[in-house]
Structure formats: structure tokens, C-alpha cells
Design an enzyme around this catalytic site. Structure first.
Site, PDB file in Angstrom:
ATOM      1  N   LYS A  14       0.833  -1.217   0.000  1.00  0.00           N
ATOM      2  CA  LYS A  14       0.000   0.000   0.000  1.00  0.00           C
ATOM      3  C   LYS A  14       0.865   1.264   0.000  1.00  0.00           C
ATOM      4  CE  LYS A  14      -2.141  -0.865   3.942  1.00  0.00           C
ATOM      5  NZ  LYS A  14      -1.426  -2.077   4.385  1.00  0.00           N
ATOM      6  N   ARG A  89      -9.069   0.937   9.317  1.00  0.00           N
ATOM      7  CA  ARG A  89      -8.612  -0.403   9.663  1.00  0.00           C
ATOM      8  C   ARG A  89      -9.625  -1.138  10.531  1.00  0.00           C
ATOM      9  NH1 ARG A  89      -2.659   0.648   9.177  1.00  0.00           N
ATOM     10  NH2 ARG A  89      -1.510  -1.266   9.531  1.00  0.00           N
ATOM     11  N   ARG A 128      12.203  -6.343   4.953  1.00  0.00           N
ATOM     12  CA  ARG A 128      12.093  -4.922   4.587  1.00  0.00           C
ATOM     13  C   ARG A 128      13.116  -4.067   5.337  1.00  0.00           C
ATOM     14  NH1 ARG A 128       6.294  -2.074   4.848  1.00  0.00           N
ATOM     15  NH2 ARG A 128       6.440  -2.401   7.101  1.00  0.00           N
ATOM     16  N   ARG A 161      12.217  -1.546  10.679  1.00  0.00           N
ATOM     17  CA  ARG A 161      11.183  -1.048  11.596  1.00  0.00           C
ATOM     18  C   ARG A 161      11.066  -1.994  12.783  1.00  0.00           C
ATOM     19  NH1 ARG A 161       5.696   0.319   8.331  1.00  0.00           N
ATOM     20  NH2 ARG A 161       4.806  -0.709  10.138  1.00  0.00           N
ATOM     21  N   ARG A 172       0.639  -8.602  13.909  1.00  0.00           N
ATOM     22  CA  ARG A 172       0.031  -7.634  12.983  1.00  0.00           C
ATOM     23  C   ARG A 172      -0.837  -8.344  11.945  1.00  0.00           C
ATOM     24  NH1 ARG A 172       5.091  -4.789  10.793  1.00  0.00           N
ATOM     25  NH2 ARG A 172       3.678  -3.583   9.502  1.00  0.00           N
TER      26      ARG A 172
HETATM   27  P1  AMP Z   1       1.499   0.601   9.079  1.00  0.00           P
HETATM   28  O1  AMP Z   1       2.669   1.490   8.825  1.00  0.00           O
HETATM   29  O2  AMP Z   1       0.291   0.951   8.253  1.00  0.00           O
HETATM   30  O3  AMP Z   1       1.856  -0.866   8.995  1.00  0.00           O
HETATM   31  O4  AMP Z   1       1.062   0.866  10.607  1.00  0.00           O
HETATM   32  C1  AMP Z   1       1.955   0.625  11.672  1.00  0.00           C
HETATM   33  C2  AMP Z   1       1.198   0.571  12.982  1.00  0.00           C
HETATM   34  O5  AMP Z   1       0.551   1.829  13.214  1.00  0.00           O
HETATM   35  C3  AMP Z   1       0.062  -0.456  13.049  1.00  0.00           C
HETATM   36  O6  AMP Z   1       0.551  -1.748  13.398  1.00  0.00           O
HETATM   37  C4  AMP Z   1      -0.811   0.152  14.133  1.00  0.00           C
HETATM   38  O7  AMP Z   1      -0.249  -0.054  15.414  1.00  0.00           O
HETATM   39  C5  AMP Z   1      -0.722   1.641  13.832  1.00  0.00           C
HETATM   40  N1  AMP Z   1      -1.775   2.088  12.887  1.00  0.00           N
HETATM   41  C6  AMP Z   1      -1.602   2.589  11.629  1.00  0.00           C
HETATM   42  N2  AMP Z   1      -2.783   2.909  11.076  1.00  0.00           N
HETATM   43  C7  AMP Z   1      -3.729   2.605  11.998  1.00  0.00           C
HETATM   44  C8  AMP Z   1      -5.153   2.690  12.028  1.00  0.00           C
HETATM   45  N3  AMP Z   1      -5.857   3.144  10.974  1.00  0.00           N
HETATM   46  N4  AMP Z   1      -5.790   2.280  13.150  1.00  0.00           N
HETATM   47  C9  AMP Z   1      -5.112   1.837  14.215  1.00  0.00           C
HETATM   48  N5  AMP Z   1      -3.787   1.704  14.259  1.00  0.00           N
HETATM   49  C10 AMP Z   1      -3.090   2.090  13.161  1.00  0.00           C
END
Ligand code: AMP
Length: 215
Positions: A14, A89, A128, A161, A172
Site C-alpha cells: 500500500k 482499519r 524490509r 522497523r 500484525r
Molecule cells: P502501518 O505502517 O500501516 O503498517 O502501521 C503501523 C502501525 O501503526 C500499526 O501496526 C498500528 O499499530 C498503527 N496504525 C496505523 N494505522 C492505523 C489505524 N488506521 N488504526 C489503528 N492503528 C493504526
């Protein structure tokens, strides 16, 4: 105001897709993960709260998320076009997004589901590496930098990360299955969902997404 939602598990592409499509088609990329990581780096109130959840691979509570997304979208105008990466989400987030768009006379124009098997997501995430300076993504097997640990584009240091370690990734992916996957049927029922095979190379994903968005 127009919104394109990118749905898909962690590692489905994404963020990389949104970054590449953004400039070409004039969208504003909103990555809630990036916004939260920045808040953590800045040590803001939101950052301090979010960090506890992110470390464990759990979702940050809906009320925090809605606030930061709505606040970000308010900075645009009625002609702004957004690519939402990582939001919504949960069903609650989706409902509140729809409500907020109705208030602003905006609409969701597309919901693109980047679909790839979970074994592949796992592989992409564990390998990654990201540039600390410019944010470009690499992979230890499939997208290696010319010099190990150094970004080809800007010479910045590459890092992993903290939530890309195997134990957190498992959580996750699990959280995705429990809390986010239901959004696929939500938008399918509304006739809005387009499934895109994201097990292919990122250039191919980008081409398909650009074709769809250019209509
Ligand atoms: P991502 O970079 O999209 O993989 O997001 C990393 C982390 O940020 C996720 O594992 C969540 O802990 C938090 N996060 C990101 N977007 C959301 C969302 N829309 N709702 C809740 N937590 C989020």
C-alpha cells in the site's frame, strides 16, 4: 473531496504504491502509520500513547485515529484527492470516515484491495529495510541496495522497523485478520471493491492502480 482507500494486509504494498501513484496523479498520500511514527519521534501526546500499541503490533484506538485523519483532511480543500493508506482499519473507523465525508460533501471514489498470501506478506516484512532519511523501501533479497545498509538514492542509513520483527509481524497479520479483513466484505457489498493481485512486482501493481484511477 475525493478519497481512494487502499486496503490490504501489512506488506501488501500500500505505502510503496501510494508513494509512486501520488505524484503522477496529483493525490495527497495519507499514511496513518507514517503519521504515527512521526508523532512517536516527536514525542507528542499522541505519539506516546500510540507507541505502546505499535510496539506490540496492536491497533491504536479508534478515537485517536479518527482525530488525526480528519484533522489532516481538513487542511485540504474541496478539490483535494486523497490516497488513504492504512486507514480505515476497523468498522468503526470506516463508519466515521463515511460520516465525516458526508459532512464535507466528499466521497469515496475507489476501494482498492491489494491482495497477497500471508506467507508472502511475512517474507516481505521480515526482509524490509527502510532509509532513515528519505523513506525509500528496500528488501534484503528482492530489492537490495548497491551497498549494504546504505540508501542508493540519498546515502542514508537503512534500518528495520521495530514492528517488522517476526514475532510482532505475526501479531500484525493476526490483528489484520481479526479487525481489518471485514472491511473487504463491507466494501464488496457496496459494490465498491476492486481486487488487485499484489503478489506481483511493485511496478505491475502501480500500473494496474494507475489504470484504474485514470479510469
Ligand atoms: P502501518 O505502517 O500501516 O503498517 O502501521 C503501523 C502501525 O501503526 C500499526 O501496526 C498500528 O499499530 C498503527 N496504525 C496505523 N494505522 C492505523 C489505524 N488506521 N488504526 C489503528 N492503528 C493504526
Amino acid at each position: 473531496m475525493e478519497v481512494v482507500i487502499l486496503l490490504g494486509g501489512p506488506g501488501s504494498g500500500k505505502g510503496t504504491t501510494a508513494e509512486r501513484v501520488r505524484g503522477r496523479l496529483g493525490y495527497i498520500h495519507i499514511s496513518t502509520g507514517d503519521m504515527l511514527r512521526e508523532a512517536v519521534r516527536n514525542g507528542s501526546d499522541v505519539g506516546l500513547k500510540a507507541d505502546l500499541y505499535m510496539k506490540r503490533g496492536e491497533l491504536v484506538p479508534d478515537d485517536i485515529m479518527i482525530e488525526i485523519v480528519v484533522e489532516r483532511m481538513r487542511r485540504g480543500n474541496k478539490d483535494s484527492k486523497y490516497l488513504l493508506d492504512g486507514f480505515p482499519r476497523t468498522s468503526e473507523q470506516a463508519t466515521l470516515l463515511e460520516k465525516s465525508l458526508a459532512d464535507e460533501k466528499g466521497e469515496i471514489s475507489q476501494v482498492l484491495f491489494l491482495d497477497a498470501p500471508s506467507e508472502l506478506l511475512m517474507k516481505r516484512l521480515t526482509g524490509r529495510r527502510i532509509c532513515r532519511e528519505c523513506g525509500i523501501n528496500y528488501h534484503v533479497e528482492t530489492m537490495r541496495p548497491k551497498k549494504e545498509g546504505v540508501c542508493d538514492a540519498c546515502g542514508g542509513e537503512l534500518y528495520q522497523r521495530p514492528d517488522d520483527h517476526e514475532s510482532t509481524i505475526k501479531n500484525r497479520l493476526d490483528v489484520y485478520g481479526r479487525q481489518t479483513e471485514s472491511l473487504i466484505s463491507r466494501y464488496k457489498k457496496k459494490g465498491m471493491l476492486k481486487r488487485i493481485d499484489s503478489s506481483v512486482a511493485v511496478d505491475n501493481i502501480v500500473n494496474v492502480v494507475v489504470d484504474i484511477l485514470e479510469g
